[in-house]
Enzyme design. Structure first.
Site, PDB file in Angstrom:
ATOM      1  N   LYS A  84      -0.246   3.870  -2.474  1.00 39.07           N
ATOM      2  CA  LYS A  84      -1.173   4.702  -2.525  1.00 39.07           C
ATOM      3  C   LYS A  84      -0.465   6.134  -2.493  1.00 39.07           C
ATOM      4  CE  LYS A  84      -4.492   1.544  -0.740  1.00 39.07           C
ATOM      5  NZ  LYS A  84      -3.983   0.406  -0.297  1.00 39.07           N
TER       6      LYS A  84
ATOM      7  N   LYS B  70       3.085   6.388   5.852  1.00 39.35           N
ATOM      8  CA  LYS B  70       2.096   5.332   5.248  1.00 39.35           C
ATOM      9  C   LYS B  70       2.630   3.938   5.461  1.00 39.35           C
ATOM     10  CE  LYS B  70      -1.267   4.156   2.769  1.00 39.35           C
ATOM     11  NZ  LYS B  70      -1.404   2.939   3.544  1.00 39.35           N
TER      12      LYS B  70
ATOM     13  N   SER C 158       0.768  -1.078  -0.090  1.00 42.18           N
ATOM     14  CA  SER C 158       0.097   0.065   0.022  1.00 42.18           C
ATOM     15  C   SER C 158       0.904   1.116  -0.015  1.00 42.18           C
ATOM     16  CB  SER C 158      -0.874  -0.152   1.131  1.00 42.18           C
ATOM     17  OG  SER C 158      -2.060  -0.895   0.953  1.00 42.18           O
TER      18      SER C 158
ATOM     19  N   SER D 207      -6.050   2.978   4.301  1.00 40.30           N
ATOM     20  CA  SER D 207      -5.431   2.419   3.273  1.00 40.30           C
ATOM     21  C   SER D 207      -6.326   1.546   2.524  1.00 40.30           C
ATOM     22  CB  SER D 207      -4.112   1.495   3.768  1.00 40.30           C
ATOM     23  OG  SER D 207      -3.458   1.075   2.797  1.00 40.30           O
TER      24      SER D 207
END
Length: 310
Positions: free
Chosen positions: A92, A262, A89, A146
């Site tokens: 992203k 993140k 992820s 997420s």
């Protein structure tokens, strides 16, 4: 790497070998009209063409790791930073960067049937076909929680299709010098040919930090919002950050403040984390770890890495 040949008075030709899959990310040159001067692409960037060791840090049971001093442009630690690894992820971040550049935060996005994701273990916010929310809401859900279905919503809302959006992700990545990565989807679910290097993630993350909304979201610990379904009825959603430093599950290193970042986790990618942190003197740092063995080990390794900051 660079050859310069004069082709007349005041005229300089700049030739540079360029490969998308080079050993390190590209270093571009900018010619200034009528002058024989160049500006290196990495003039205001940390550079890591090879491993950089540090006393007391030995993070070898992972895919890659790096720590960058973004004020003094120093690479304090680098391990396999140019290895192509599945980013989960952390993908992203690139999705958000493209959305912020090409979208409007108040534009309304409508979910298609493609938001229905059945992959086992995939993080979802529960979008259904016909649901509507603004790009602002979708970006909060994308980065804070997420949600993989939110990534599809954003991609289709910005570009009309996931395929067109992914092409834009790759185009924008190359434009900022992240030439050793290749995106196949906007959420980071496992697909062949989807990979990023730790150094390219540094470049992408730093570019995303230029947007105020991105900075705001990655620092949040929770988010509540209301959007509508296909019939116009309200649907509420509440979520907490996946960043366990911000949640207080793991302590930040002494004299270091983790601003935000993140997370990313899949079976193929392992456990991944990229952070923006500041020292007690206010110096900003970007750190990244990819393909760690467990969540607990990821935060232990990140704490050890951030311990290099003085």
């Amino acid at each position: 790497m660079i050859s310069l040949s004069l082709a007349g008075c005041g005229s300089t030709k700049y030739d540079m070998a360029y490969q998308l899959n080079s050993d390190v990310s590209s270093f571009q040159l900018v010619s200034i009209s009528n002058q024989e001067t160049v500006e290196p692409f990495a003039a205001d960037l940390c550079v890591a063409a090879e491993d950089v060791s540090a006393s007391g840090v030995n993070l070898t049971d992972i895919g890659a790791a790096a720590l960058f001093d973004t004020k003094n442009l120093e690479t304090l630690y680098a391990y396999h930073v140019n290895e192509q690894i599945h980013p989960a992820s952390l993908t992203k971040i690139m999705t958000a960067l493209v959305a912020l550049k090409y979208g409007s935060t108040d534009q309304v996005l409508t979910a298609s049937e493609n938001v229905v994701i059945t992959e086992s273990g995939a993080q979802l916010c529960g979008l259904e076909p016909g649901d509507q929310m603004t790009l602002d809401q979708a970006l909060h859900i994308l980065l804070l929680y997420s949600a993989n279905d939110a990534a599809v919503l954003i991609a289709e809302g910005i570009s009309g299709s996931v395929e067109e959006f992914v092409a834009l992700m790759n185009e924008e990545a190359r434009a900022i010098g992240a030439t050793n990565c290749n995106f196949v989807n906007p959420n980071g679910l496992t697909e062949e040919g989807h990979y990023v290097t730790a150094y390219d993630l540094y470049l992408i993350f730093q570019e995303a930090l230029q947007y105020d909304l991105f900075n705001e979201i990655i620092q949040m610990t929770s988010y509540n919002t209301v959007y509508t379904d296909s019939s116009g009825n309200d649907k509420s959603i509440e979520m907490e950050t996946t960043n366990l430093y911000l949640k207080g599950v793991y302590d930040m290193p002494a004299n270091i403040t983790v601003i935000g970042g993140k997370t990313g986790t899949t079976n193929a990618a392992g456990h991944c984390l990229i952070l923006l942190s500041r020292s007690s003197s206010g110096t900003p740092y970007i750190s990244v770890i990819m393909k760690d063995t467990s969540r607990e080990q990821l935060y232990a390794d990140m704490t050890e890495l951030l311990g290099l900051i003085k």
